[in-house]
Each structure stands twice: as structure tokens, then as C-alpha cells.
Motif scaffolding. Structure first.
Motif, PDB file in Angstrom:
ATOM      1  N   LYS A  74      -3.927 -38.729 -17.574  1.00  0.00           N
ATOM      2  CA  LYS A  74      -2.513 -39.052 -17.356  1.00  0.00           C
ATOM      3  C   LYS A  74      -1.619 -37.959 -17.932  1.00  0.00           C
ATOM      4  O   LYS A  74      -0.649 -37.527 -17.285  1.00  0.00           O
ATOM      5  CB  LYS A  74      -2.167 -40.402 -17.991  1.00  0.00           C
ATOM      6  N   GLN A  75      -1.955 -37.489 -19.129  1.00  0.00           N
ATOM      7  CA  GLN A  75      -1.152 -36.428 -19.729  1.00  0.00           C
ATOM      8  C   GLN A  75      -1.306 -35.114 -18.969  1.00  0.00           C
ATOM      9  O   GLN A  75      -0.376 -34.314 -18.890  1.00  0.00           O
ATOM     10  CB  GLN A  75      -1.514 -36.271 -21.201  1.00  0.00           C
ATOM     11  N   MET A  76      -2.484 -34.895 -18.394  1.00  0.00           N
ATOM     12  CA  MET A  76      -2.650 -33.731 -17.519  1.00  0.00           C
ATOM     13  C   MET A  76      -1.700 -33.816 -16.334  1.00  0.00           C
ATOM     14  O   MET A  76      -1.020 -32.845 -15.979  1.00  0.00           O
ATOM     15  CB  MET A  76      -4.106 -33.658 -17.030  1.00  0.00           C
ATOM     16  N   VAL A  77      -1.635 -34.988 -15.698  1.00  0.00           N
ATOM     17  CA  VAL A  77      -0.747 -35.184 -14.550  1.00  0.00           C
ATOM     18  C   VAL A  77       0.705 -34.961 -14.954  1.00  0.00           C
ATOM     19  O   VAL A  77       1.475 -34.289 -14.251  1.00  0.00           O
ATOM     20  CB  VAL A  77      -0.934 -36.588 -13.944  1.00  0.00           C
ATOM     21  N   GLU A  78       1.105 -35.540 -16.090  1.00  0.00           N
ATOM     22  CA  GLU A  78       2.500 -35.424 -16.510  1.00  0.00           C
ATOM     23  C   GLU A  78       2.893 -33.962 -16.734  1.00  0.00           C
ATOM     24  O   GLU A  78       3.975 -33.523 -16.315  1.00  0.00           O
ATOM     25  CB  GLU A  78       2.709 -36.242 -17.782  1.00  0.00           C
ATOM     26  N   CYS A  79       2.023 -33.192 -17.379  1.00  0.00           N
ATOM     27  CA  CYS A  79       2.344 -31.780 -17.644  1.00  0.00           C
ATOM     28  C   CYS A  79       2.312 -30.959 -16.368  1.00  0.00           C
ATOM     29  O   CYS A  79       3.180 -30.084 -16.152  1.00  0.00           O
ATOM     30  CB  CYS A  79       1.368 -31.209 -18.669  1.00  0.00           C
ATOM     31  N   LEU A  80       1.345 -31.213 -15.501  1.00  0.00           N
ATOM     32  CA  LEU A  80       1.268 -30.477 -14.239  1.00  0.00           C
ATOM     33  C   LEU A  80       2.447 -30.824 -13.327  1.00  0.00           C
ATOM     34  O   LEU A  80       2.971 -29.952 -12.626  1.00  0.00           O
ATOM     35  CB  LEU A  80      -0.058 -30.777 -13.538  1.00  0.00           C
ATOM     36  N   LEU A  81       2.849 -32.089 -13.340  1.00  0.00           N
ATOM     37  CA  LEU A  81       3.992 -32.488 -12.518  1.00  0.00           C
ATOM     38  C   LEU A  81       5.270 -31.799 -13.000  1.00  0.00           C
ATOM     39  O   LEU A  81       6.119 -31.414 -12.179  1.00  0.00           O
ATOM     40  CB  LEU A  81       4.151 -34.008 -12.554  1.00  0.00           C
ATOM     41  N   CYS A  82       5.407 -31.619 -14.298  1.00  0.00           N
ATOM     42  CA  CYS A  82       6.562 -30.868 -14.815  1.00  0.00           C
ATOM     43  C   CYS A  82       6.568 -29.443 -14.270  1.00  0.00           C
ATOM     44  O   CYS A  82       7.624 -28.906 -13.911  1.00  0.00           O
ATOM     45  CB  CYS A  82       6.530 -30.841 -16.342  1.00  0.00           C
ATOM     46  N   GLU A  83       5.395 -28.828 -14.184  1.00  0.00           N
ATOM     47  CA  GLU A  83       5.291 -27.474 -13.645  1.00  0.00           C
ATOM     48  C   GLU A  83       5.654 -27.444 -12.165  1.00  0.00           C
ATOM     49  O   GLU A  83       6.360 -26.546 -11.697  1.00  0.00           O
ATOM     50  CB  GLU A  83       3.878 -26.924 -13.855  1.00  0.00           C
ATOM     51  N   VAL A  84       5.156 -28.428 -11.422  1.00  0.00           N
ATOM     52  CA  VAL A  84       5.442 -28.496  -9.986  1.00  0.00           C
ATOM     53  C   VAL A  84       6.944 -28.658  -9.752  1.00  0.00           C
ATOM     54  O   VAL A  84       7.538 -28.007  -8.881  1.00  0.00           O
ATOM     55  CB  VAL A  84       4.649 -29.652  -9.342  1.00  0.00           C
ATOM     56  N   LYS A  85       7.584 -29.525 -10.537  1.00  0.00           N
ATOM     57  CA  LYS A  85       9.025 -29.730 -10.390  1.00  0.00           C
ATOM     58  C   LYS A  85       9.809 -28.500 -10.848  1.00  0.00           C
ATOM     59  O   LYS A  85      10.831 -28.148 -10.252  1.00  0.00           O
ATOM     60  CB  LYS A  85       9.451 -30.979 -11.163  1.00  0.00           C
ATOM     61  N   ARG A  86       9.328 -27.855 -11.909  1.00  0.00           N
ATOM     62  CA  ARG A  86       9.999 -26.633 -12.377  1.00  0.00           C
ATOM     63  C   ARG A  86       9.961 -25.556 -11.298  1.00  0.00           C
ATOM     64  O   ARG A  86      10.918 -24.795 -11.122  1.00  0.00           O
ATOM     65  CB  ARG A  86       9.320 -26.135 -13.651  1.00  0.00           C
ATOM     66  N   ARG A  87       8.861 -25.507 -10.553  1.00  0.00           N
ATOM     67  CA  ARG A  87       8.720 -24.512  -9.484  1.00  0.00           C
ATOM     68  C   ARG A  87       9.404 -24.964  -8.191  1.00  0.00           C
ATOM     69  O   ARG A  87       9.370 -24.255  -7.187  1.00  0.00           O
ATOM     70  CB  ARG A  87       7.240 -24.230  -9.231  1.00  0.00           C
ATOM     71  N   GLU A  88       9.964 -26.184  -8.202  1.00  0.00           N
ATOM     72  CA  GLU A  88      10.707 -26.731  -7.066  1.00  0.00           C
ATOM     73  C   GLU A  88       9.849 -26.805  -5.801  1.00  0.00           C
ATOM     74  O   GLU A  88      10.303 -26.508  -4.699  1.00  0.00           O
ATOM     75  CB  GLU A  88      11.985 -25.916  -6.816  1.00  0.00           C
ATOM     76  N   ILE A  89       8.601 -27.204  -5.980  1.00  0.00           N
ATOM     77  CA  ILE A  89       7.711 -27.413  -4.837  1.00  0.00           C
ATOM     78  C   ILE A  89       8.080 -28.747  -4.184  1.00  0.00           C
ATOM     79  O   ILE A  89       8.130 -29.777  -4.857  1.00  0.00           O
ATOM     80  CB  ILE A  89       6.243 -27.417  -5.294  1.00  0.00           C
ATOM     81  N   PRO A  90       8.347 -28.771  -2.878  1.00  0.00           N
ATOM     82  CA  PRO A  90       8.746 -30.020  -2.214  1.00  0.00           C
ATOM     83  C   PRO A  90       7.651 -31.092  -2.314  1.00  0.00           C
ATOM     84  O   PRO A  90       6.465 -30.788  -2.165  1.00  0.00           O
ATOM     85  CB  PRO A  90       8.966 -29.590  -0.760  1.00  0.00           C
ATOM     86  N   ILE A  91       8.087 -32.325  -2.550  1.00  0.00           N
ATOM     87  CA  ILE A  91       7.172 -33.465  -2.624  1.00  0.00           C
ATOM     88  C   ILE A  91       7.656 -34.543  -1.663  1.00  0.00           C
ATOM     89  O   ILE A  91       8.804 -34.994  -1.748  1.00  0.00           O
ATOM     90  CB  ILE A  91       7.113 -34.047  -4.052  1.00  0.00           C
TER      91      ILE A  91
END
Length: 661
Positions: free
Chosen positions: A148-165
């Protein structure tokens, strides 16, 4: 990213065109998106049914493990040694084992660098511990919620990079032509009321398929209820699968789905059973064990021998408990609980005493300063977070017993991929649990490493070889139209069905019961044969499900692909058993000519031992033109031993040919 429209049957459907589409939002998928962007790929997007609904975000254990190369302590380690540990589990390709070992540190340090709080000491050493099937201390953890913590940190990176979801989008079909993927069809669940039923078409040069394990296949399951899996979509499209025989099963709580491994067992709770009304309490394990010390030790060992393993049944081993829980719940129809409120009473045996425990259990509790009190008091000393976790879900281990069962937990098999995780369907990359890179036995926590390494390899392949679009929208249109037409026909047939047809819940219950009864940790050839024929019949009835509203469209379509998938699993199991395969991994093969478990369990509980030759093979499964599956054994590839000379490696890397291998 470009937007287009497609006009079919008087309906206008939106089309999203990207170079790379990532399906799923677990730790593997998010890492792949992060890596692709890091490598300069900007034309990508993520599509997911629920951004926080996957297994990575919703599962764990008392101390969820991440497995990597050992980087602390005096014991020597190397990628080849780690590869051997993976390869020795059987039925795993050696080159994939070496790749997962070589990539483990890059995957681990990337997670640490983005904020996953893996513990290190004052010298900066990421110390480890041993997990199951692990010869060295390669395991690490951040507690119950590592993934879960892996997902939370990776999701922060994805949002920081502004990758569309694209959230709340259920993928319902793959667009495949001539063994090449061109995109997917999804349902936007916020647009179900539209004339096109919320259908959205995604055109993509590459599809990264990170849809997780087959959580919806089993009735007795520890997968989060919100996670179903979607392997059936790829199987139906012709993707090859490998080792579908190999899944993990283990004891888990049922009210709140969670693995009861690690400290939950090491504190030695009582195991009790009751009738369905919760009455007639019995310490049912006592009649099968010769002493309280032997029973207490078996319960303790269940902590780090948590997955059911036939090799750990003899001599009152820890996996005997799984068999006895199954007999109590399935055969006798009773309910089983772990009770942390008091020690083993030892009814029919001697009262519980620490000194009667075998040395391994006694020494562990002694070093943990836990040779005292009741199981709940020991749990509070050794792992208070384990108590808090259940309390957060409305279960107070201090005041009530915990209901459990033997549950499906993880799929070691899955879709086949090459050295870059690319499927036999070109440009389709199965990563995470849906990838079948594991063998029969695997060290605990290696699945999290495999997902991160597979994501990295996929991103490298796409970034260096498939970074450009080669299919125009005009060329894509006829391919999409054919598949969309098929899905519209199916959807409209489902919506026309009367209430007298089978409900979607009954349809799902049918294949889930079939899988739990015949294809889980207890297997018998004649039962599997019957189940397989029933599975093919149920697939034919998938379009006859009765829907009460459009809101159930996604559920009905998920049921269909799960039904298609469960036939593939049953076919693989049938092939293995017909070839003479015995008990191994996390399942027991019943045989009248086999080995007796215990005198008390009777002649029905004899099992065939493992046949070692099958460890040198993998079992591939693929759908045929008639819609039925074929399975075939293939020899596994060894661990590569060639010399890697720096100058030649440097040349192939500079030229980019290394990514073509």
C-alpha cells in the motif's frame, strides 16, 4: 494524446489515442508509468477500474515482505545466488530468475528514493530477515501495508509527472489482430446512461497489462472483494499463459480479508470450531496431535510457513493445520476461529506450557521476550500494529475470536512473457501478478520485487523500441469497429434478458464454488474433469445473465471473462494431473494409492507425492480456435552462464541492440 470519435450503429463513441496505455493502478503499473515518463515518454495514460481498488493497495499481512538482494550483514550474496533461490523453486525459467535478481536493487532503491520507508540502521544498512524459501536474509518490510505504501509513493510520482489517469473505467475487451494488440475497449462507469453505454475506445501502440491476480475466481478468497482481476480478457484474445496450476493458498480471516501469517501464529492462539450458530465450541486440533507442545509448535511454525505446503504435513507439520481446518469447515460444515484471549487449554492433552515447545519456537519467543501471558498479550508485545489493523476494521482481538478459512491468496502462474515481459501477442506486456514469471515455490515477498522489475523491463523495451506510433487512426478504425460491434451485440443481449434468467450473483457463485471445490488447495482428477466440462458449459451461458439495471453491465462482463479464465485454470490442472503430477507448491493431489496423512483423517485423505521431473518443465496454456484450451509441457530455460564482457555489452547498449534480444 489525441481524441477522436467512432460512429457505429448510430452511436458515437469517444476514442482516446496514445502511444502507451497502462491498464491497472497497482504497484507494478504505477512504476511502469513512472519509469516510462522518466525515460522521456510523454504520450501515455493509465486506465483503471478503481485507482485504489487493487490488491497492491488493499492487502498485506502482519509484516508484508519485499524480497531483494541482501545488502547488509556479513553473509555474501550475489545476483546468481538470488537467481538460484528463485530458480530452485521449480518450473521457473532461469533467465527470468536472473533478471529479477539483477533488477532487484534498482527496483528497491527506486522505491526507497521516492519515500517508501524501508528501515535501515544508523550506518545506512538496509538490514533483512529470512522469509519462506529464502536461504539468506533478503527480506525487508515497512509493516503490514508495504505494498500500500508503495502504491501511495508511486502514485505521488505519477501525479507529479501529470500522467493522465482515466479512473472508474472497466476494460472489457482487447483489440487484437494477427497476434498484435492495437488497443482496448472500456466502460466509463460514470457514463452508463448514455446511448453508447459508456463505451470508450483506447487506441494504443503498446498496452501494459497490470490487472492483478484472478481475485474473482474463488469463493473462499483473501483477495480484496473489490479486486476481480482481468486475465480472462487476454486469454480470450489468444495470450499464452504459463503455470496456471500454481497458486498459493493459506489461512486468512473472512470477515475482514487478511492473511493470518507471521506474528498472528507465532503467539500461538487457540484454534476452536463451533457449529453454524456459534455454539458447541471445541479445540478441534487436539485429537490429531500427540501433545500440546507439538500442537503449539505447529501453530507457531505456521507463522513463517504460512502458505499451505504438502511437504509440511508429515510429522505433525504446520500445513497439517490447513488440512484440518478444511475438514472442519468444508466437510463438517463448522466454523473455525483463532482465539487470542487465552492459551491452549489442551482438552484431551496436557495444559499449555512454554517448556513443551520445540527449540525453534521456544527460542524465538524467548529472544522476543514473549514467554509470558496470553496470545493477545504476546501479540501486543511483539506486533501491536497487528492488533490495531483488525481494530480499524471493526474486529477487537482482545474481546472476540477471529473467524478464518483456507483461502486463495496469490497466483504464481499467469500470462507468459519474454525477457522484456512482452506477451506472444506483440506489444502486450503483462506485469505484476498477472504475469506468470514465478515457479512452484518462491521466497516470500518475491512477488513485489517481480512486479517492480517487470515494470522496469517493460518501460525499457517500450522506450527504446516501441516509442513511436505506427498505426494511424484510419488504419485502426476497422479493427476497432469489429470488436466494438461484438461488444455492443453482447451488451444489448444482456440488457434484453428477462428477470427469469440467472442473476449475475448466482452466475458468479457458480464458477467461484467450482474453483474453490476442485481447483484450490485440494485437487482430484475426476472432480477436475467434471468441473472443466461444466466450465465450458457455463461460458456458453454468459450472455444469459439477468441485469436489473445498466449499473450491472460491468459486473456481468467481468463475470464473463472470469468464466473464460476459470476454464483455462481447470484445463491446466487437468493436464498436469493426467500426466501424473502429484502434490506440490500449495496444493494436495488426492489419490487412493497415495500417502496417508493421519490415521484419524481416514482413507479419503491419501495424497500423491510430488514427481520431481515436473519441476524441470513449465506448463503453457493457450485458447484454440474452438474456444477450448490446450496445455503443453515445455522444458524450462536454465540460468544463463555466458561471460558478459564489458566492451561487448557497452557496444550493444550504445547501439540499442541490447533491447532487441
Amino acid at each position: 494524446m489525441e481524441k477522436h470519435s467512432l460512429h457505429i450503429n448510430g452511436k458515437t463513441l469517444p476514442v482516446i489515442s496514445v502511444t502507451t496505455l497502462i491498464v491497472g493502478s497497482g504497484a507494478a503499473s504505477l512504476n511502469c508509468a513512472d519509469r516510462l515518463h522518466q525515460y522521456g515518454q510523454r504520450d501515455l495514460a493509465i486506465v483503471t477500474e478503481d485507482l485504489k481498488g487493487g490488491t497492491s493497495y488493499n492487502t498485506g499481512s502482519d509484516k508484508q515482505t519485499y524480497y531483494k538482494l541482501a545488502v547488509a550483514g556479513p553473509e555474501p550474496d550475489s545476483p546468481y545466488e538470488m537467481a538460484k533461490a528463485l530458480f530452485n523453486g521449480g518450473s521457473m525459467h532461469g533467465d527470468l530468475a536472473l533478471i529479477e535478481a539483477l533488477g532487484s536493487l534498482e527496483g528497491f532503491y527506486h522505491l526507497a528514493s521516492i519515500g517508501v520507508p524501508f528501515p535501515h540502521n544508523y550506518l545506512g544498512a538496509y538490514v533483512g530477515y529470512k522469509t519462506d524459501h529464502d536461504p539468506l536474509q533478503r527480506a525487508t518490510s515497512v509493516g503490514p501495508w508495504t505494498s500500500k505504501q508503495m502504491v501511495e509513493c508511486l502514485l505521488c510520482e505519477v501525479k507529479r509527472r501529470e500522467i493522465p489517469i482515466f479512473d472508474l473505467h472497466d476494460v472489457i475487451a482487447l483489440i487484437v489482430e494477427c497476434d498484435r494488440i492495437f488497443g482496448v475497449i472500456a466502460i466509463d462507469k460514470t457514463q452508463l446512461s448514455t446511448e453508447h453505454y459508456g463505451l470508450v475506445i483506447f487506441q494504443a501502440e503498446n498496452v501494459v497489462f497490470g490487472v492483478g491476480g484472478p481475485g474473482g475466481l474463488y469463493q473462499t478468497s483473501v483477495y480484496p472483494a473489490c479486486h476481480l482481476g482481468a486475465i480472462g480478457l487476454a486469454l480470450e484474445a489468444g495470450a499464452k499463459a504459463v503455470n496456471l496450476t500454481e497458486s498459493q493458498y493459506g489461512l486468512a480471516s473472512t470477515k475482514f480479508r487478511w492473511n493470518v501469517s507471521g506474528t498472528y501464529q507465532q503467539v500461538i492462539p487457540r484454534y476452536i470450531s463451533t457449529n453454524q450458530a456459534g455454539e458447541d465450541e471445541q479445540e478441534f486440533l487436539n485429537e490429531y496431535f500427540p501433545s500440546t507442545g507439538k500442537l503449539g509448535t505447529a501453530i507457531f511454525l505456521k507463522g513463517y510457513q504460512w502458505p499451505f505446503d504438502p511437504r509440511k504435513i508429515p510429522n505433525y507439520g504446520s500445513s497439517l493445520i490447513d488440512v484440518l481446518v478444511y475438514i472442519e469447515t468444508v466437510q463438517k460444515g463448522r466454523r473455525v476461529f483463532m482465539d487470542f484471549r487465552e492459551n491452549l487449554r489442551g482438552d484431551g492433552l496436557t495444559p499449555f506450557c512454554f517448556k513443551e515447545l520445540e527449540p525453534e519456537a521456544y527460542a524465538y519467543l524467548q529472544r522476543s521476550e514473549a514467554l509470558f501471558g496470553t496470545p493477545i498479550e504476546r501479540l501486543a508485545k511483539m506486533n501491536p500494529l497487528a492488533i490495531d489493523l483488525y481494530r480499524q476494521h471493526g474486529i477487537d482481538l482482545c474481546s472476540e475470536p477471529l473467524e478464518i478459512a483456507v483461502c486463495a491468496q496469490h497466483n504464481n502462474g499467469g500470462l507468459s512473457g519474454d525477457l522484456w515481459w512482452e506477451s506472444n501477442i506483440a506489444h502486450l506486456f503483462p506485469i505484476g501478478e498477472v504475469s506468470g514469471s514465478h515457479g512452484v515455490y518462491r521466497p516470500g515477498g518475491s512477488a513485489l520485487n517481480s512486479g517492480q522489475v517487470g515494470a522496469l523491463r517493460t518501460a525499457q523495451k517500450i522506450a527504446h523500441c516501441y516509442q513511436e506510433r505506427h498505426t494511424s487512426f484510419e488504419s485502426f478504425t476497422p479493427l476497432a469497429e469489429r470488436k466494438v460491434q461484438d461488444m455492443l451485440t453482447l451488451i444489448e443481449e444482456l440488457l434484453r434478458n428477462s428477470a427469469q434468467n440467472v442473476s449475475i450473483s448466482d452466475f458468479r457463485q457458480e464458477f467461484q464454488e467450482r474453483m474453490t471445490n476442485t481447483a484450490a488447495h485440494i485437487r482430484k482428477l475426476d472432480k477436475v474433469k467434471e468441473a472443466l466440462e461444466a466450465a465450458y458449459q457455463q461460458i456458453q451461458r454468459a450472455s444469459q445473465q439477468s441485469l436489473s439495471s445498466r449499473e450491472e453491465l460491468s459486473t456481468a462482463l467481468a463475470n464473463r471473462q472470469l468464466a473464460i479464465a476459470h476454464a483455462a485454470y481447470l484445463q491446466a490442472i487437468k493436464t498436469y494431473l493426467e500426466a501424473g503430477g502429484g502434490s506440490r507448491g500449495s496444493y494436495l493431489v488426492l489419490s487412493e494409492q497415495g500417502q496417508e496423512i493421519l490415521t484419524q483423517t481416514g482413507t479419503l485423505w491419501k495424497y500423491a507425492p510430488e514427481v520431481p521431473k515436473f519441476r524441470e518443465q513449465v506448463l503453457e496454456t493457450v485458447i484454440g480456435a474452438d474456444g477450448r484450451y490446450q496445455s503443453e509441457f515445455k522444458p524450462r530455460r536454465p540460468i544463463p552462464q555466458e561471460e558478459f564482457w564489458f566492451e561487448t555489452v557497452w557496444q550493444t547498449y550504445r547501439e540499442g541492440t541490447v533491447f532487441q534480444s
